[in-house]
Design an enzyme around this catalytic site. Structure first.
Site, short mmCIF file in Angstrom:
data_model
loop_
_atom_site.label_atom_id
_atom_site.label_comp_id
_atom_site.label_asym_id
_atom_site.label_seq_id
_atom_site.Cartn_x
_atom_site.Cartn_y
_atom_site.Cartn_z
N ARG A 1 0.85 -1.20 0.00
CA ARG A 1 0.00 0.00 0.00
C ARG A 1 0.88 1.25 0.00
NH1 ARG A 1 -1.11 1.32 6.11
NH2 ARG A 1 0.55 0.00 6.88
N CYS B 1 27.61 15.61 27.43
CA CYS B 1 26.97 14.34 27.79
C CYS B 1 27.26 14.00 29.25
CB CYS B 1 27.49 13.23 26.87
SG CYS B 1 27.02 11.58 27.44
N CYS C 1 29.41 10.74 29.81
CA CYS C 1 30.81 10.66 29.43
C CYS C 1 31.69 10.85 30.67
CB CYS C 1 31.14 11.73 28.38
SG CYS C 1 30.79 11.22 26.69
N HIS D 1 31.65 7.63 23.80
CA HIS D 1 30.32 8.17 23.50
C HIS D 1 29.77 7.68 22.16
CE1 HIS D 1 27.20 11.34 23.87
NE2 HIS D 1 27.35 11.50 22.57
N ASN E 1 16.98 1.30 25.94
CA ASN E 1 16.25 2.04 24.91
C ASN E 1 17.27 2.64 23.99
OD1 ASN E 1 13.58 1.80 25.63
ND2 ASN E 1 13.61 3.61 26.94
N SER F 1 17.07 9.52 25.59
CA SER F 1 17.42 10.93 25.69
C SER F 1 18.89 11.17 25.38
CB SER F 1 17.08 11.45 27.08
OG SER F 1 17.66 10.61 28.06
N HIS G 1 24.73 8.12 24.26
CA HIS G 1 25.83 7.42 24.92
C HIS G 1 25.40 5.96 25.20
CE1 HIS G 1 29.66 7.77 27.23
NE2 HIS G 1 29.21 6.60 27.63
N HIS H 1 24.31 3.05 26.86
CA HIS H 1 23.92 2.78 28.25
C HIS H 1 22.57 2.07 28.30
CE1 HIS H 1 21.36 6.29 27.57
NE2 HIS H 1 20.71 5.98 28.67
N GLN I 1 19.39 0.55 31.38
CA GLN I 1 18.83 0.83 32.70
C GLN I 1 18.46 -0.47 33.41
OE1 GLN I 1 16.14 4.21 32.95
NE2 GLN I 1 16.25 4.36 30.74
N GLU J 1 -5.15 -1.19 16.51
CA GLU J 1 -4.16 -1.80 17.41
C GLU J 1 -4.30 -1.33 18.85
OE1 GLU J 1 -1.08 -0.58 14.61
OE2 GLU J 1 -0.57 -2.71 14.59
N GLN K 1 -1.37 -5.55 15.04
CA GLN K 1 -1.46 -6.02 13.66
C GLN K 1 -0.12 -5.80 12.99
OE1 GLN K 1 -1.60 -3.61 10.89
NE2 GLN K 1 -1.74 -5.25 9.38
ZN LIG Z 1 28.69 10.39 26.35
#
Ligand SMILES: [Zn+2]
Ligand SMILES: [Zn+2]
Ligand SMILES: [Zn+2]
Length: 348
Positions: free
Chosen positions: A29, A50, A53, A114, A154, A162, A165, A167, A169, A318, A324
């Protein structure tokens, strides 16, 4: 069977006991939706802005030390606190129920550089991350107030990360959260009714069929699961019945590091971009029970659909009905499997 799967059908996820609608005919589509910006790699090995860092000051005045491999600390803006009080009892607790949720949120820097990601880190360096995850799971899980340890990463601004670097959690909670709780019940009931483990059986079946296998090594199998929701979702399953990181031997830890490197490299190579995802481990709750039913695995939930700039949205049917997907898990696995094993930024 394969031909009949080219028409709309639904597939069952036995681990979560939910359905997903598969609509393979929709991939052609026309697309007139949002075009996102490409998420490329940072060239900066050190970013003075950062807070992850080495040597930089974080909000609140704490200084990130000059670490050389991994570095773990309590999140300065934690979503959970170890000493939250019990909420006041509601007048209608069946309708307005609240419970205390104590916990801790930790940040684990994978590497001082980094510009790196798991895909571009050396396997020996990822192994140090595996060791740090294991120690966090061990120490947080040993605290009697905390019944679950959720390790996750993430990756990419599109996933709300966000900071680029490298990393991840680690959140630990007073209650077992809904996802691992639902899986605990499914694993337990399967074990009771079959006398075997759901994920041992599933990994064996996928290894024999081969259709959805993306990557395999001595201790792990990575598949686009039969019930995948996200276009290029994968499930990394331990081949042995290990309940948690604590059941790993040295070879398993090496194999996990190698698997993470190989799988994230394939992801980056798919659209030649730093591939965004949410990744995390599911393993035995730390509530003091033996949890013989638990089988360690990792979920990768990447949002990209057809390029570095076009993502999948979970909206409409969804949100209101069920998830889906368009391309079949078999097609997604095939596309990942044929990619080169070398990272596209490191090719000659
Ligand atoms: Zn960094
Ligand atoms: Zn098992
Ligand atoms: Zn899981």
């Amino acid at each position: 069977m394969t031909e009949s799967l080219q028409f709309p059908h639904r597939r069952f996820n036995p681990l979560r006991r939910q359905w997903v609608l598969v609509s393979p005919h929709r991939t052609d589509r026309p697309w007139q939706g949002e075009v996102n910006k490409t998420s490329g790699f940072s060239n900066l090995h050190y970013d003075p802005q950062c807070y992850l860092c080495p040597g930089n000051t974080r909000a609140g005045g704490k200084v990130t030390p000059q670490y050389e491999s991994v570095y773990v600390f309590d999140n300065d803006y934690a979503a959970l606190l170890p000493d939250s009080p019990e909420p006041v009892r509601a007048r209608a607790p069946e309708l307005l129920l609240a419970q205390r949720e104590r916990g801790r949120c930790r940040v684990l820097c994978f590497h001082p550089d980094h510009s790196l990601t798991l895909a571009r880190m050396a396997v020996e360096d990822i192994r140090r991350v595996v060791d740090a995850w294991t120690e966090e799971y061990r120490t947080l899980g040993a605290e009697p107030d905390f019944r679950y340890v959720q390790i996750f990463e993430n990756r990419g601004a599109i996933m709300g990360a966000s900071n680029p670097h490298p990393h991840g959690q680690i959140w630990t909670t007073e209650h077992v959260p809904d996802e691992p709780q639902a899986e605990t019940e499914a694993l337990r009931e399967y074990r009771a009714s079959h006398g075997s483990c759901l994920l041992c059986d599933y990994a064996g079946l996928e290894a024999r069929e081969g259709l959805r296998v993306v990557e395999e090594n001595a201790a792990f199998l990575a598949v686009v699961p039969w019930w995948a929701v996200w276009p290029f979702e994968t499930l990394v399953i331990a081949k042995r019945h290990v309940r948690s990181l604590l059941d790993f031997n040295e070879a398993d830890r090496d194999a996990l590091a190698e698997m993470l490197k190989k799988l994230t490299t394939r992801y980056d190579n798919l659209f030649e971009t730093s591939f965004p995802y949410t990744m995390g481990f599911h393993q035995a709750p730390t509530d003091g029970e033996a949890h013989e039913e638990w089988h360690f695995h990792a979920h990768f939930y990447p949002p990209l659909l057809r390029s570095a700039t076009v993502r999948k949205y979970m909206v409409g049917f969804e949100m209101l009905g069920m998830p889906q997907r368009d391309i079949t898990p078999e097609t997604a696995a095939e596309r990942l499997k044929v990619l080169p094993a070398v990272h596209f930024t490191q090719r000659q």
